[in-house]
Design a protein around this motif. Structure first.
Motif, PDB file in Angstrom:
ATOM      1  N   GLU A 103       0.556   6.657   8.689  1.00 17.77           N
ATOM      2  CA  GLU A 103       1.574   5.793   8.111  1.00 17.77           C
ATOM      3  C   GLU A 103       1.523   5.881   6.587  1.00 17.77           C
ATOM      4  O   GLU A 103       0.449   5.970   5.993  1.00 17.77           O
ATOM      5  N   TYR A 104       2.694   5.878   5.942  1.00 20.23           N
ATOM      6  CA  TYR A 104       2.743   5.870   4.482  1.00 20.23           C
ATOM      7  C   TYR A 104       3.862   4.938   4.014  1.00 20.23           C
ATOM      8  O   TYR A 104       4.978   5.011   4.527  1.00 20.23           O
ATOM      9  N   PRO A 106      -0.050   3.638   3.135  1.00 18.79           N
ATOM     10  CA  PRO A 106      -1.083   3.005   3.960  1.00 18.79           C
ATOM     11  C   PRO A 106      -1.249   1.545   3.590  1.00 18.79           C
ATOM     12  O   PRO A 106      -1.061   1.166   2.426  1.00 18.79           O
ATOM     13  N   LYS A 107      -1.572   0.739   4.574  1.00 16.13           N
ATOM     14  CA  LYS A 107      -1.744  -0.688   4.325  1.00 16.13           C
ATOM     15  C   LYS A 107      -3.188  -0.972   3.925  1.00 16.13           C
ATOM     16  O   LYS A 107      -4.121  -0.533   4.582  1.00 16.13           O
ATOM     17  N   ARG A 108      -3.327  -1.723   2.835  1.00 16.95           N
ATOM     18  CA  ARG A 108      -4.669  -2.084   2.371  1.00 16.95           C
ATOM     19  C   ARG A 108      -5.208  -3.223   3.223  1.00 16.95           C
ATOM     20  O   ARG A 108      -4.495  -4.190   3.504  1.00 16.95           O
ATOM     21  N   THR A 110      -7.088  -6.550   4.199  1.00 14.93           N
ATOM     22  CA  THR A 110      -7.393  -7.823   3.557  1.00 14.93           C
ATOM     23  C   THR A 110      -8.863  -8.153   3.775  1.00 14.93           C
ATOM     24  O   THR A 110      -9.518  -7.577   4.657  1.00 14.93           O
ATOM     25  N   GLN A 113      -9.410  -8.966   7.383  1.00 14.70           N
ATOM     26  CA  GLN A 113      -9.433  -7.818   8.277  1.00 14.70           C
ATOM     27  C   GLN A 113     -10.764  -7.079   8.189  1.00 14.70           C
ATOM     28  O   GLN A 113     -11.291  -6.608   9.198  1.00 14.70           O
ATOM     29  N   CYS A 184       8.578   5.738  -2.123  1.00 11.63           N
ATOM     30  CA  CYS A 184       7.741   4.881  -1.276  1.00 11.63           C
ATOM     31  C   CYS A 184       6.303   4.769  -1.757  1.00 11.63           C
ATOM     32  O   CYS A 184       5.456   4.193  -1.063  1.00 11.63           O
ATOM     33  N   PRO A 186       3.108   3.235  -3.329  1.00  7.67           N
ATOM     34  CA  PRO A 186       2.744   1.830  -3.577  1.00  7.67           C
ATOM     35  C   PRO A 186       2.808   1.514  -5.063  1.00  7.67           C
ATOM     36  O   PRO A 186       2.393   2.315  -5.897  1.00  7.67           O
TER      37      PRO A 186
END
Length: 279
Positions: A103-104, A106-108, A110, A113, A184, A186
């Motif tokens: 996925e791009y 990418p989710k950082r 938390t 998490q 896209c 970040p």
């Protein structure tokens, strides 16, 4: 279709107007950067348009020629492609003819998490990152742009509870104002040290608590595109004798090719025949 009409269509296809339209639709940039470390050099090539990017990572491999002699050949080892229209990135292994998808952007993760995964995070800052930026005032023209000479010193200072060594990196470089971001990518957090960031380490086979850095800016950070840069890093180590000493490493990078040009859409596709594998 008669021959006369066919000839008219062929002529239209090669008029300057049609060529300009194709150039506008496929407009992009190609940049080649030579990286030198420890006396060894390698070239990385990046192509980008408004919503996609391709980076080719090269390294030198040894080959035996027909006469038995040995030669070093610089070849593409891996390719990283980002496609904003698909919300994905692709990592290609060229020799194995394999690719993986992620996925791009990418989710950082938390802090919650990370805690759920069993990775402890330091509750207070354990590492101070001081970034001092000095514009020397020198200017030179490079690749049709005005480049500024900037020296940035980044100090990594361990605080209480840290398991990271002290380190200092000096970046002596020339920078131009070129937007390398695609649609896209970040966005950097607003303000110094905003957002959550953690650094992990494994000591003696055991995962240690994640570091939590805090950032201190001294002067406005340089955000331009580096055309030339020499990075000198000094790290403190603790040998078995217990005596602290510094170790230096020097890494150089230089743009050798910079060109705005139409790009073939196939550059941003996975080549036919490549096998999909899990990362």
């Amino acid at each position: 279709m008669n021959k006369r009409l066919m000839l008219v269509l062929v002529c239209m296809a090669f008029t300057p107007r049609a060529s300009q339209t194709q150039t506008a639709e496929n407009a992009g940039t190609k940049v080649v950067i030579r990286n030198t470390f420890g006396g060894q050099s390698s070239d990385n090539t990046t192509y980008w348009t408004a919503d996609r990017r391709r980076t080719e990572f090269r390294h030198a491999v040894q080959r035996t020629k027909e006469d038995g002699s040995v030669e070093w050949v610089d070849e593409v080892a891996s390719v990283f492609i980002v496609r904003c229209d698909l919300g994905q990135s692709f990592t290609l292994k060229m020799k194995a003819e394999e690719y993986s998808v992620a996925e791009y952007p990418p989710k950082r993760l938390t802090p919650e998490q990370m805690a759920a995964r069993g990775t402890p995070v330091a509750p207070q800052p354990t590492l101070r990152i001081e970034i001092a930026t000095v514009d020397t005032g020198e200017r030179e023209e490079m690749f049709g742009h005005v480049a500024r000479h900037v020296i940035t010193t980044t100090k990594q200072i361990p605080l209480e509870g840290s398991h990271t060594q002290a380190q200092e990196t000096v970046r002596d470089g020339w920078y131009i104002d070129v937007d390398r971001r695609i649609s896209c990518d970040p966005k950097p957090p607003a303000g110094s040290g905003s957002g959550f960031m953690a650094i992990g380490a494994v000591v003696g086979g055991k995962e240690m608590m994640m570091e939590r850095p805090e950032f201190v800016d001294i002067g406005a950070r340089e955000t331009g595109f580096p055309v030339k840069e020499v990075r000198t890093t000094t790290s403190e180590t603790v040998p078995a004798t217990g005596v602290r000493r510094g170790s230096d490493s020097i890494n150089e990078s230089e743009v050798t090719h910079f060109e705005a040009m139409p790009l073939d859409p196939a550059l941003f596709e996975v080549p036919p025949g490549f096998k999909h594998v899990e990362r």
